[in-house]
Design a protein around this motif. Structure first.
Motif, PDB file in Angstrom:
ATOM      1  N   GLN A   1      13.664   2.308   9.782  1.00 58.51           N
ATOM      2  CA  GLN A   1      12.538   3.233   9.686  1.00 58.51           C
ATOM      3  C   GLN A   1      11.660   2.906   8.481  1.00 58.51           C
ATOM      4  O   GLN A   1      10.434   3.006   8.559  1.00 58.51           O
ATOM      5  N   VAL A   2      12.289   2.525   7.384  1.00 56.45           N
ATOM      6  CA  VAL A   2      11.516   2.142   6.195  1.00 56.45           C
ATOM      7  C   VAL A   2      10.625   0.941   6.492  1.00 56.45           C
ATOM      8  O   VAL A   2       9.453   0.898   6.102  1.00 56.45           O
ATOM      9  N   PHE A   3      11.193  -0.026   7.224  1.00 53.06           N
ATOM     10  CA  PHE A   3      10.422  -1.229   7.527  1.00 53.06           C
ATOM     11  C   PHE A   3       9.298  -0.941   8.520  1.00 53.06           C
ATOM     12  O   PHE A   3       8.150  -1.348   8.306  1.00 53.06           O
ATOM     13  N   THR A   4       9.614  -0.244   9.615  1.00 48.29           N
ATOM     14  CA  THR A   4       8.633  -0.047  10.691  1.00 48.29           C
ATOM     15  C   THR A   4       7.576   1.011  10.358  1.00 48.29           C
ATOM     16  O   THR A   4       6.425   0.886  10.774  1.00 48.29           O
ATOM     17  N   ARG A   5       7.961   2.050   9.596  1.00 50.61           N
ATOM     18  CA  ARG A   5       7.045   3.163   9.371  1.00 50.61           C
ATOM     19  C   ARG A   5       6.352   3.133   8.007  1.00 50.61           C
ATOM     20  O   ARG A   5       5.346   3.807   7.819  1.00 50.61           O
ATOM     21  N   ILE A   6       6.906   2.376   7.074  1.00 50.39           N
ATOM     22  CA  ILE A   6       6.322   2.348   5.734  1.00 50.39           C
ATOM     23  C   ILE A   6       5.874   0.949   5.338  1.00 50.39           C
ATOM     24  O   ILE A   6       4.696   0.707   5.062  1.00 50.39           O
ATOM     25  N   LEU A   7       6.823   0.014   5.316  1.00 52.47           N
ATOM     26  CA  LEU A   7       6.500  -1.329   4.831  1.00 52.47           C
ATOM     27  C   LEU A   7       5.536  -2.056   5.761  1.00 52.47           C
ATOM     28  O   LEU A   7       4.543  -2.644   5.308  1.00 52.47           O
ATOM     29  N   LEU A   8       5.814  -2.017   7.062  1.00 48.02           N
ATOM     30  CA  LEU A   8       4.977  -2.754   8.012  1.00 48.02           C
ATOM     31  C   LEU A   8       3.526  -2.265   8.022  1.00 48.02           C
ATOM     32  O   LEU A   8       2.603  -3.087   8.001  1.00 48.02           O
ATOM     33  N   PRO A   9       3.268  -0.945   8.055  1.00 48.23           N
ATOM     34  CA  PRO A   9       1.864  -0.505   7.990  1.00 48.23           C
ATOM     35  C   PRO A   9       1.151  -0.934   6.709  1.00 48.23           C
ATOM     36  O   PRO A   9      -0.038  -1.274   6.738  1.00 48.23           O
ATOM     37  N   LEU A  10       1.874  -0.905   5.580  1.00 41.42           N
ATOM     38  CA  LEU A  10       1.266  -1.333   4.325  1.00 41.42           C
ATOM     39  C   LEU A  10       0.986  -2.831   4.323  1.00 41.42           C
ATOM     40  O   LEU A  10       0.073  -3.311   3.634  1.00 41.42           O
ATOM     41  N   MET A  11       1.786  -3.576   5.075  1.00 43.47           N
ATOM     42  CA  MET A  11       1.628  -5.027   5.137  1.00 43.47           C
ATOM     43  C   MET A  11       0.563  -5.464   6.146  1.00 43.47           C
ATOM     44  O   MET A  11       0.201  -6.642   6.183  1.00 43.47           O
ATOM     45  N   THR A  12       0.076  -4.534   6.962  1.00 42.13           N
ATOM     46  CA  THR A  12      -0.819  -4.890   8.069  1.00 42.13           C
ATOM     47  C   THR A  12      -2.014  -5.746   7.660  1.00 42.13           C
ATOM     48  O   THR A  12      -2.320  -6.745   8.324  1.00 42.13           O
ATOM     49  N   PRO A  13      -2.747  -5.404   6.583  1.00 40.79           N
ATOM     50  CA  PRO A  13      -3.866  -6.283   6.189  1.00 40.79           C
ATOM     51  C   PRO A  13      -3.433  -7.717   5.912  1.00 40.79           C
ATOM     52  O   PRO A  13      -4.120  -8.670   6.294  1.00 40.79           O
ATOM     53  N   GLY A  14      -2.285  -7.889   5.249  1.00 41.97           N
ATOM     54  CA  GLY A  14      -1.781  -9.235   4.984  1.00 41.97           C
ATOM     55  C   GLY A  14      -1.370  -9.947   6.256  1.00 41.97           C
ATOM     56  O   GLY A  14      -1.582 -11.155   6.398  1.00 41.97           O
ATOM     57  N   ILE A  15      -0.769  -9.199   7.191  1.00 41.24           N
ATOM     58  CA  ILE A  15      -0.362  -9.797   8.460  1.00 41.24           C
ATOM     59  C   ILE A  15      -1.580 -10.242   9.259  1.00 41.24           C
ATOM     60  O   ILE A  15      -1.597 -11.341   9.826  1.00 41.24           O
ATOM     61  N   ILE A  16      -2.615  -9.403   9.294  1.00 40.56           N
ATOM     62  CA  ILE A  16      -3.843  -9.763  10.005  1.00 40.56           C
ATOM     63  C   ILE A  16      -4.489 -10.987   9.361  1.00 40.56           C
ATOM     64  O   ILE A  16      -4.937 -11.907  10.051  1.00 40.56           O
ATOM     65  N   SER A  17      -4.534 -10.986   8.026  1.00 40.43           N
ATOM     66  CA  SER A  17      -5.117 -12.122   7.308  1.00 40.43           C
ATOM     67  C   SER A  17      -4.343 -13.400   7.586  1.00 40.43           C
ATOM     68  O   SER A  17      -4.929 -14.465   7.834  1.00 40.43           O
ATOM     69  N   GLY A  18      -3.010 -13.306   7.566  1.00 36.90           N
ATOM     70  CA  GLY A  18      -2.180 -14.471   7.862  1.00 36.90           C
ATOM     71  C   GLY A  18      -2.365 -14.962   9.284  1.00 36.90           C
ATOM     72  O   GLY A  18      -2.420 -16.171   9.534  1.00 36.90           O
ATOM     73  N   PHE A  19      -2.478 -14.025  10.222  1.00 37.15           N
ATOM     74  CA  PHE A  19      -2.707 -14.395  11.624  1.00 37.15           C
ATOM     75  C   PHE A  19      -4.031 -15.139  11.783  1.00 37.15           C
ATOM     76  O   PHE A  19      -4.099 -16.167  12.469  1.00 37.15           O
ATOM     77  N   LEU A  20      -5.075 -14.633  11.154  1.00 36.43           N
ATOM     78  CA  LEU A  20      -6.392 -15.255  11.288  1.00 36.43           C
ATOM     79  C   LEU A  20      -6.408 -16.655  10.678  1.00 36.43           C
ATOM     80  O   LEU A  20      -7.003 -17.582  11.252  1.00 36.43           O
ATOM     81  N   LEU A  21      -5.758 -16.822   9.527  1.00 35.24           N
ATOM     82  CA  LEU A  21      -5.699 -18.146   8.906  1.00 35.24           C
ATOM     83  C   LEU A  21      -4.907 -19.117   9.780  1.00 35.24           C
ATOM     84  O   LEU A  21      -5.311 -20.270   9.971  1.00 35.24           O
ATOM     85  N   ALA A  22      -3.774 -18.658  10.305  1.00 36.81           N
ATOM     86  CA  ALA A  22      -2.970 -19.512  11.180  1.00 36.81           C
ATOM     87  C   ALA A  22      -3.757 -19.867  12.444  1.00 36.81           C
ATOM     88  O   ALA A  22      -3.701 -21.004  12.920  1.00 36.81           O
ATOM     89  N   PHE A  23      -4.493 -18.906  12.969  1.00 39.78           N
ATOM     90  CA  PHE A  23      -5.294 -19.139  14.176  1.00 39.78           C
ATOM     91  C   PHE A  23      -6.337 -20.225  13.942  1.00 39.78           C
ATOM     92  O   PHE A  23      -6.486 -21.143  14.759  1.00 39.78           O
ATOM     93  N   ILE A  24      -7.048 -20.131  12.827  1.00 36.54           N
ATOM     94  CA  ILE A  24      -8.130 -21.084  12.578  1.00 36.54           C
ATOM     95  C   ILE A  24      -7.579 -22.460  12.229  1.00 36.54           C
ATOM     96  O   ILE A  24      -8.179 -23.493  12.575  1.00 36.54           O
TER      97      ILE A  24
END
Length: 271
Positions: A184-207
């Motif tokens: 629950q800590v990972f899915t409800r707290i850590l993961l939402p806070l990490m979302t901008p970094g995950i999106i940024s990492g996805f976009l860099l990997a994509f390009i």
């Protein structure tokens, strides 16, 4: 004077501006030339006959449009799959490296994750090709995807790890004190806070996957083309204005994706 710290400002050094402008010219002047001549009305790149968007129309409706559309579809499909898988792996790796505390071989693990960034891409391409040949894996669409996943992981990992390092661990500890489970800590707290970094990492990997040529050219099978390899094949027959138009479009996609990634990574870390 003792006790006083002096902040170093490299801009104060003589010649800094000149070197900066020189580097910018070397890096971006060729891209600017390609962009300008993609609007050339002439059939030849040796002369300028006026402004025209003819070659952009030719990219989508010309005699070579089917080939480039198929290559573009392959590129975007491969980039989407590779970026998605590499981002998932990078997220798990960042969680283990940063939130698991100190463990044996932690430094070695980080080195292995960062290795594709330090090794010349041509070496990675040759090693990947040898590996696929050694295990008898037939080259084709799948080999490009596997190679891109491995190559894109560190590009996705860096912004995700940077984001996670900026998240205060006391937030997770408070959730655990309130009887939340680790999941629950990972899915409800850590993961939402990490979302901008995950999106940024996805976009860099994509390009990175979308623009890759060297690794793709080594591991692709016969009849499988991505946009960079299709452009390279067309250039070998002579540089045409429609190639400049395609290159400009690809460059525009890269600039947009990198810009989005930059602003997403700057999103405020507040909960």
């Amino acid at each position: 004077m003792a006790g006083l710290s002096v902040k170093l400002d490299v801009r104060s050094y003589s010649g800094f501006k000149a070197v900066t402008f020189l580097c910018l010219i070397i890096l971006y002047a060729p891209l600017l030339v390609v962009t300008i001549y993609s609007f050339n009305a002439s059939n030849s790149i040796a002369s300028w006959d006026g402004f025209s968007v003819h070659w952009y129309v030719d990219v989508f409706t010309g005699p070579e449009s089917a080939k480039f559309k198929r290559a573009a579809w392959n590129s975007f499909a491969i980039a989407l799959i590779a970026a998605t898988v590499s981002t998932m792996i990078a997220t798990l790796a960042a969680t283990g490296m940063i939130r698991a505390g100190k463990f044996k071989l932690r430094t070695l693990s980080f080195g292995l994750i960062s290795l594709p960034l330090m090794v010349p891409e041509i070496v990675t391409a040759v090693a990947t090709l040898i590996f696929f040949n050694a295990i008898g894996f037939e080259r084709g669409f799948a080999t490009i995807i596997f190679a891109h996943i491995a190559f894109c992981i560190p590009f996705a990992y860096l912004p995700i790890a940077a984001r996670m390092q900026g998240i205060d661990e006391t937030v997770e500890q408070a959730a655990l004190d309130l009887y939340a489970t680790r999941q629950q800590v990972f899915t409800r707290i850590l993961l939402p806070l990490m979302t901008p970094g995950i999106i940024s990492g996805f976009l860099l990997a994509f390009i990175v996957s979308l623009d890759d040529f060297i690794i793709t050219n080594f591991v692709k099978g016969a009849g499988v083309e991505t946009l960079p390899t299709a452009i390279f094949g067309a250039v070998k027959q002579g540089i045409k204005p429609n190639i400049m138009a395609i290159s400009t479009l690809l460059l525009s996609v890269s600039v947009v994706m990198v810009t989005i990634s930059y602003f997403v990574s700057k999103t405020d870390k507040t909960t």
